[in-house]
Motif scaffolding. Structure first.
Motif, PDB file in Angstrom:
ATOM      1  N   LEU A  29      -5.621  23.103  60.774  1.00  0.00           N
ATOM      2  CA  LEU A  29      -5.931  22.064  61.771  1.00  0.00           C
ATOM      3  C   LEU A  29      -5.152  20.787  61.468  1.00  0.00           C
ATOM      4  CD1 LEU A  29      -9.416  21.100  63.129  1.00  0.00           C
ATOM      5  CD2 LEU A  29      -7.961  19.341  62.149  1.00  0.00           C
ATOM      6  N   ILE A  30      -5.203  20.354  60.228  1.00  0.00           N
ATOM      7  CA  ILE A  30      -4.537  19.095  59.852  1.00  0.00           C
ATOM      8  C   ILE A  30      -3.028  19.210  60.019  1.00  0.00           C
ATOM      9  CG2 ILE A  30      -4.031  17.582  57.901  1.00  0.00           C
ATOM     10  CD1 ILE A  30      -6.962  18.159  56.980  1.00  0.00           C
ATOM     11  N   GLU A  31      -2.440  20.314  59.570  1.00  0.00           N
ATOM     12  CA  GLU A  31      -0.996  20.492  59.706  1.00  0.00           C
ATOM     13  C   GLU A  31      -0.582  20.548  61.174  1.00  0.00           C
ATOM     14  OE1 GLU A  31       2.579  23.472  58.149  1.00  0.00           O
ATOM     15  OE2 GLU A  31       0.492  24.115  58.068  1.00  0.00           O
ATOM     16  N   ASP A  32      -1.356  21.278  61.963  1.00  0.00           N
ATOM     17  CA  ASP A  32      -1.041  21.421  63.389  1.00  0.00           C
ATOM     18  C   ASP A  32      -1.056  20.068  64.094  1.00  0.00           C
ATOM     19  OD1 ASP A  32      -0.594  22.512  65.909  1.00  0.00           O
ATOM     20  OD2 ASP A  32      -2.714  22.950  66.243  1.00  0.00           O
ATOM     21  N   LEU A  33      -2.106  19.291  63.866  1.00  0.00           N
ATOM     22  CA  LEU A  33      -2.222  18.003  64.547  1.00  0.00           C
ATOM     23  C   LEU A  33      -1.261  16.963  63.982  1.00  0.00           C
ATOM     24  CD1 LEU A  33      -6.089  17.769  65.116  1.00  0.00           C
ATOM     25  CD2 LEU A  33      -4.298  18.527  66.695  1.00  0.00           C
ATOM     26  N   GLN A  93       2.736  14.713  70.755  1.00  0.00           N
ATOM     27  CA  GLN A  93       1.984  15.706  71.515  1.00  0.00           C
ATOM     28  C   GLN A  93       0.552  15.854  71.012  1.00  0.00           C
ATOM     29  OE1 GLN A  93       4.415  19.186  70.943  1.00  0.00           O
ATOM     30  NE2 GLN A  93       6.022  18.493  72.333  1.00  0.00           N
ATOM     31  N   LEU A  94       0.031  14.834  70.379  1.00  0.00           N
ATOM     32  CA  LEU A  94      -1.285  14.931  69.757  1.00  0.00           C
ATOM     33  C   LEU A  94      -2.382  15.230  70.777  1.00  0.00           C
ATOM     34  CD1 LEU A  94      -3.094  14.710  67.280  1.00  0.00           C
ATOM     35  CD2 LEU A  94      -3.214  12.240  67.673  1.00  0.00           C
ATOM     36  N   GLN A  95      -2.381  14.527  71.893  1.00  0.00           N
ATOM     37  CA  GLN A  95      -3.457  14.706  72.871  1.00  0.00           C
ATOM     38  C   GLN A  95      -3.506  16.133  73.408  1.00  0.00           C
ATOM     39  OE1 GLN A  95      -5.863  12.494  73.426  1.00  0.00           O
ATOM     40  NE2 GLN A  95      -4.818  11.279  71.858  1.00  0.00           N
ATOM     41  N   GLU A  96      -2.335  16.710  73.667  1.00  0.00           N
ATOM     42  CA  GLU A  96      -2.309  18.087  74.168  1.00  0.00           C
ATOM     43  C   GLU A  96      -2.819  19.057  73.111  1.00  0.00           C
ATOM     44  OE1 GLU A  96       0.046  15.862  74.241  1.00  0.00           O
ATOM     45  OE2 GLU A  96       1.360  16.041  75.989  1.00  0.00           O
ATOM     46  N   SER A  97      -2.409  18.852  71.861  1.00  0.00           N
ATOM     47  CA  SER A  97      -2.814  19.756  70.786  1.00  0.00           C
ATOM     48  C   SER A  97      -4.291  19.627  70.432  1.00  0.00           C
ATOM     49  CB  SER A  97      -1.969  19.504  69.544  1.00  0.00           C
ATOM     50  OG  SER A  97      -0.610  19.808  69.801  1.00  0.00           O
ATOM     51  N   LEU A  98      -4.851  18.449  70.659  1.00  0.00           N
ATOM     52  CA  LEU A  98      -6.268  18.244  70.358  1.00  0.00           C
ATOM     53  C   LEU A  98      -7.163  19.185  71.156  1.00  0.00           C
ATOM     54  CD1 LEU A  98      -6.665  14.361  70.091  1.00  0.00           C
ATOM     55  CD2 LEU A  98      -7.269  16.037  68.336  1.00  0.00           C
ATOM     56  N   LEU A  99      -6.733  19.585  72.348  1.00  0.00           N
ATOM     57  CA  LEU A  99      -7.560  20.431  73.200  1.00  0.00           C
ATOM     58  C   LEU A  99      -7.921  21.752  72.544  1.00  0.00           C
ATOM     59  CD1 LEU A  99      -5.883  19.864  76.694  1.00  0.00           C
ATOM     60  CD2 LEU A  99      -8.077  18.967  75.878  1.00  0.00           C
ATOM     61  N   THR A 100      -7.034  22.260  71.702  1.00  0.00           N
ATOM     62  CA  THR A 100      -7.324  23.506  70.998  1.00  0.00           C
ATOM     63  C   THR A 100      -8.611  23.388  70.196  1.00  0.00           C
ATOM     64  OG1 THR A 100      -4.977  24.033  70.799  1.00  0.00           O
ATOM     65  CG2 THR A 100      -6.467  25.157  69.275  1.00  0.00           C
TER      66      THR A 100
END
Length: 294
Positions: A154-158, A166-173
């Motif tokens: 999670l931390i690496e992805d965000l 692209q943080l806001q889009e990735s947060l949806l996951t």
């Protein structure tokens, strides 16, 4: 069509449809399972002289049951559990204080609808991930979507998404699923922005009353050190525990209890204390010793 319309057309000839003509009707109504079992049910109904009502009731019950099972399988795959475990497989006898009855509020739909959260804390092998997966799967059985990930992923992805804007889009996951399971908090080293990106997830879910399950081998007092920010770690825990609780899993390691390591190490320590010999820093769990020439 109303009963009145049905009655007015009672003299209308019932259409004679072949199996081939029924096929597109099943497809149009999206009755895939009914299409597969229809002929077998017809044969059985005729053989056992079922009423029309019983015939229809069985077809509908089979279709509903199949759709529920299909949905369960689909949501379980989407959850990305590291392995599959149920609450019935968890050995509560290894725990000194935790009993299944204490988890009642986390095994029903209220866990999701009331936005409760949970932190499972304990040493490695104590069943934290097993219990988290079991609770997440029970949420799926209750009709909700669960998503499982590790804290490191999670931390690496965000973090990567943040650097790319692209943080806001990735947060949806991590904010969209009804239940989020974050495994292994504190097991690995995280980047300096770990607390920042995790706070985004926790705060969003807290505001929308979406439950979270965390597993960790670190006491809560060390989360600030793990996440590189004492203040944000405190804010994260404050939001998780406002409608949640901390459960400490103790007992022997489920992975190595067959080796009786704790008993062997304790006995070795007792013998050392009695003899006055200092306990070695890394005592061997077995009796054998290496001999020259082996």
């Amino acid at each position: 069509m109303t009963n009145r319309n049905l009655n007015s057309q009672s003299s209308t000839e019932i259409p004679k449809l072949s199996d081939g003509q029924l096929e597109p009707l099943f497809r149009r109504l999206n009755l895939a399972h009914t299409r597969r079992i229809y002929q077998d049910v017809v044969d059985r109904a005729e053989k056992e002289s079922w009423s029309y009502r019983d015939f229809l009731a069985l077809l509908l019950a089979e279709e509903v049951a199949h759709r529920m099972q299909t949905r369960l399988q689909r949501l379980t795959r989407k959850a990305h559990f590291p392995f599959f475990r149920t609450i019935d497989e968890f050995d509560f006898s290894l725990q000194s204080t935790l009993r299944q009855a204490l988890l009642g509020s986390y095994l029903g739909p209220d866990f999701v609808t009331e936005g409760r959260s949970l932190i499972l804390y304990g040493k490695t092998g104590r069943g934290k991930t097993h219990l988290a997966v079991a609770i997440g799967y029970r949420a799926i059985q209750n009709g909700f979507e669960t998503y499982c990930t590790t804290a490191a992923k999670l931390i690496e992805d965000l973090s990567n998404a943040g650097r790319k804007g692209q943080l806001q889009e990735s947060l949806l996951t991590y904010t969209h699923p009804h239940v989020l399971l974050v495994d292994e908090v504190g097991y690995l080293t995280y980047g300096q922005d770990a607390a920042n990106v995790l706070f985004h997830v926790v705060n969003d879910r807290h505001l929308r009353k979406r439950p979270m399950i965390f597993t960790t081998n670190k006491p809560l007092s060390e989360w600030g050190k793990v996440l590189h920010d004492e203040d944000l770690a405190a804010a994260i825990l404050d939001r998780i525990l406002e409608r949640g609780r901390l459960i400490h899993l103790d007992g022997p390691s489920g992975r190595t209890r067959h080796l009786n390591l704790q008993d062997n190490l304790s006995a070795h320590a007792d013998r050392a204390r009695i003899s006055g010999i200092s306990v070695p820093e890394f005592p061997e769990p077995t009796r054998w010793r290496y001999q020259p020439g082996w």
